[in-house]
Design an enzyme around this catalytic site. Structure first.
Site, PDB file in Angstrom:
ATOM      1  N   LYS A  18       0.845  -1.193   0.000  1.00 16.50           N
ATOM      2  CA  LYS A  18       0.000   0.000   0.000  1.00 16.50           C
ATOM      3  C   LYS A  18       0.883   1.246   0.000  1.00 16.50           C
ATOM      4  CE  LYS A  18      -2.313   1.672   3.663  1.00 16.50           C
ATOM      5  NZ  LYS A  18      -2.002   3.123   3.647  1.00 16.50           N
TER       6      LYS A  18
ATOM      7  N   ASP B 228      -3.471   4.232  -1.888  1.00 13.82           N
ATOM      8  CA  ASP B 228      -4.388   4.678  -0.828  1.00 13.82           C
ATOM      9  C   ASP B 228      -4.306   6.193  -0.677  1.00 13.82           C
ATOM     10  OD1 ASP B 228      -5.891   4.820   1.578  1.00 13.82           O
ATOM     11  OD2 ASP B 228      -4.159   4.309   2.814  1.00 13.82           O
TER      12      ASP B 228
ATOM     13  N   LYS C  15      -7.160   8.170  -0.802  1.00 14.85           N
ATOM     14  CA  LYS C  15      -8.407   8.591  -0.117  1.00 14.85           C
ATOM     15  C   LYS C  15      -8.951   9.917  -0.642  1.00 14.85           C
ATOM     16  CE  LYS C  15      -7.186   6.537   4.370  1.00 14.85           C
ATOM     17  NZ  LYS C  15      -5.718   6.380   4.221  1.00 14.85           N
TER      18      LYS C  15
ATOM     19  N   ASP D 291     -13.284  15.110  -2.743  1.00 19.27           N
ATOM     20  CA  ASP D 291     -13.314  16.432  -3.376  1.00 19.27           C
ATOM     21  C   ASP D 291     -14.586  16.491  -4.227  1.00 19.27           C
ATOM     22  OD1 ASP D 291     -12.494  18.921  -4.597  1.00 19.27           O
ATOM     23  OD2 ASP D 291     -10.413  18.346  -4.249  1.00 19.27           O
TER      24      ASP D 291
ATOM     25  N   THR E  10     -10.481   4.071  10.661  1.00 20.28           N
ATOM     26  CA  THR E  10     -10.377   3.162  11.817  1.00 20.28           C
ATOM     27  C   THR E  10      -9.772   3.853  13.042  1.00 20.28           C
ATOM     28  OG1 THR E  10      -8.410   2.340  10.673  1.00 20.28           O
ATOM     29  CG2 THR E  10     -10.341   0.928  10.646  1.00 20.28           C
TER      30      THR E  10
HETATM   31  O1  C5P Z   1       0.406   1.267  11.053  1.00 21.38           O
HETATM   32  P1  C5P Z   1      -1.004   0.794  10.838  1.00 21.38           P
HETATM   33  O2  C5P Z   1      -1.131  -0.723  10.793  1.00 21.38           O
HETATM   34  O3  C5P Z   1      -2.011   1.438  11.767  1.00 21.38           O
HETATM   35  O4  C5P Z   1      -1.320   1.299   9.352  1.00 21.38           O
HETATM   36  C1  C5P Z   1      -2.606   1.286   8.804  1.00 21.38           C
HETATM   37  C2  C5P Z   1      -2.542   1.874   7.433  1.00 21.38           C
HETATM   38  O5  C5P Z   1      -3.841   1.837   6.863  1.00 21.38           O
HETATM   39  C3  C5P Z   1      -2.081   3.333   7.389  1.00 21.38           C
HETATM   40  O6  C5P Z   1      -1.297   3.476   6.209  1.00 21.38           O
HETATM   41  C4  C5P Z   1      -3.370   4.129   7.251  1.00 21.38           C
HETATM   42  O7  C5P Z   1      -3.198   5.297   6.487  1.00 21.38           O
HETATM   43  C5  C5P Z   1      -4.271   3.140   6.489  1.00 21.38           C
HETATM   44  N1  C5P Z   1      -5.712   3.290   6.691  1.00 21.38           N
HETATM   45  C6  C5P Z   1      -6.312   3.254   7.939  1.00 21.38           C
HETATM   46  N2  C5P Z   1      -7.667   3.425   8.047  1.00 21.38           N
HETATM   47  C7  C5P Z   1      -8.425   3.601   6.970  1.00 21.38           C
HETATM   48  C8  C5P Z   1      -7.827   3.613   5.696  1.00 21.38           C
HETATM   49  C9  C5P Z   1      -6.458   3.436   5.587  1.00 21.38           C
HETATM   50  O8  C5P Z   1      -5.619   3.050   8.936  1.00 21.38           O
HETATM   51  N3  C5P Z   1      -9.734   3.714   7.097  1.00 21.38           N
END
Ligand code: C5P
Length: 243
Positions: free
Chosen positions: A38, A65, A67, A70, A129
């Site tokens: 990602k 990713d 996101k 806009d 999340t």
């Molecule tokens: O380090 P960690 O396991 O928390 O990383 C989660 C990854 O997933 C990060 O790159 C974050 O930007 C991404 N992410 C997230 N929640 C979302 C979408 C993407 O944590 N809803």
């Protein structure tokens, strides 16, 4: 899973680095263990499309990713640019942009793909999340996370989006509401749930890899539990074994 290039694993490793050199150096260590890498806002802002080219050259597909959130016309243009990059298999936008924005992204996703390539899949981020009910209330989103997330997943599905990014805690309800073919990608994965480690963690709605798969997730996004592990290969392997 219906991608032509079938990922060998449900594990997506988040390359949250500030330079392409560090990202590629790290990615090489675990490339044979992951389904996709990602590339998020941090690395893409630092290195641009070269990040996609160099990481895709290692083999696994790319979840880009970025996101997008806009006006529909701008999101459509951005999604089109993502889809034109070789190796990109997943692209995402925020479901909170609404139906017209989601629909514009759906129309753009097929248009920019290289000749002969399977089209990337479009995901909608439901509620980050890192947010819990209290942080949702701060921005005017009422009710329990699960209710809002399922509502946003249904909106995304109606607009033609292929799946969602959501926490494991909502995966079962999304599967029930949106059906078997709707992709569910879950970040917030924490293998150990070590309370000391969790104290400084910005993720709020977390779960273990086993829980994620049991709940029906198609892909798990894991960053720091692998990036910050003393032995990243061992950490990726341990998560892979749980899938
Ligand atoms: O380090 P960690 O396991 O928390 O990383 C989660 C990854 O997933 C990060 O790159 C974050 O930007 C991404 N992410 C997230 N929640 C979302 C979408 C993407 O944590 N809803």
């Amino acid at each position: 899973m219906t991608f032509d290039a079938h990922p060998r694993s449900s594990l997506i490793v988040a390359l949250d680095f500030d330079s392409l050199n560090s990202a590629v150096k790290f990615a090489k260590q675990v490339a044979d263990l992951v389904g996709m890498f990602k590339i998020g806002n941090q690395l893409f802002t630092a290195a641009g499309p070269a990040a996609v080219r160099e990481v895709a050259a290692l083999g696994p597909g790319i979840f880009l990713d970025l996101k997008f959130h806009d006006i529909p016309n701008t999101v459509a243009g951005s999604v089109l640019s993502c889809a034109a990059m070789t190796g990109v298999q997943l692209v995402n936008v925020h479901a909170l942009g609404g139906h017209a924005m989601l629909h514009a992204a759906v129309q753009a996703i097929s248009a920019g793909q290289p000749m002969g390539a399977d089209r990337p899949r479009l995901l909608a981020v439901t509620i980050l999340t890192s947010m819990d009910q209290k942080t949702m209330r701060e921005v005017g989103i009422g009710g329990p996370p699960k209710t809002r997330v399922v509502q946003l997943a249904k909106l995304a599905k109606t607009a033609g989006v292929d799946g969602v990014v959501a926490s494991v805690q909502e995966a079962r309800a999304i599967r029930k509401a949106c059906g078997r073919d709707f992709l569910i990608v879950t970040p917030g994965v924490r293998p150990g749930q070590d309370p000391a480690a969790m104290k400084n963690d910005d993720q709020a709605r977390t779960a273990t890899p086993t829980e994620a798969i049991k709940a029906g997730a198609d892909f798990l996004v894991v960053g720091r539990p692998i990036l910050a592990a003393p032995d990243p290969r061992a950490a990726a392997q341990a998560i892979g074994c749980a899938l």
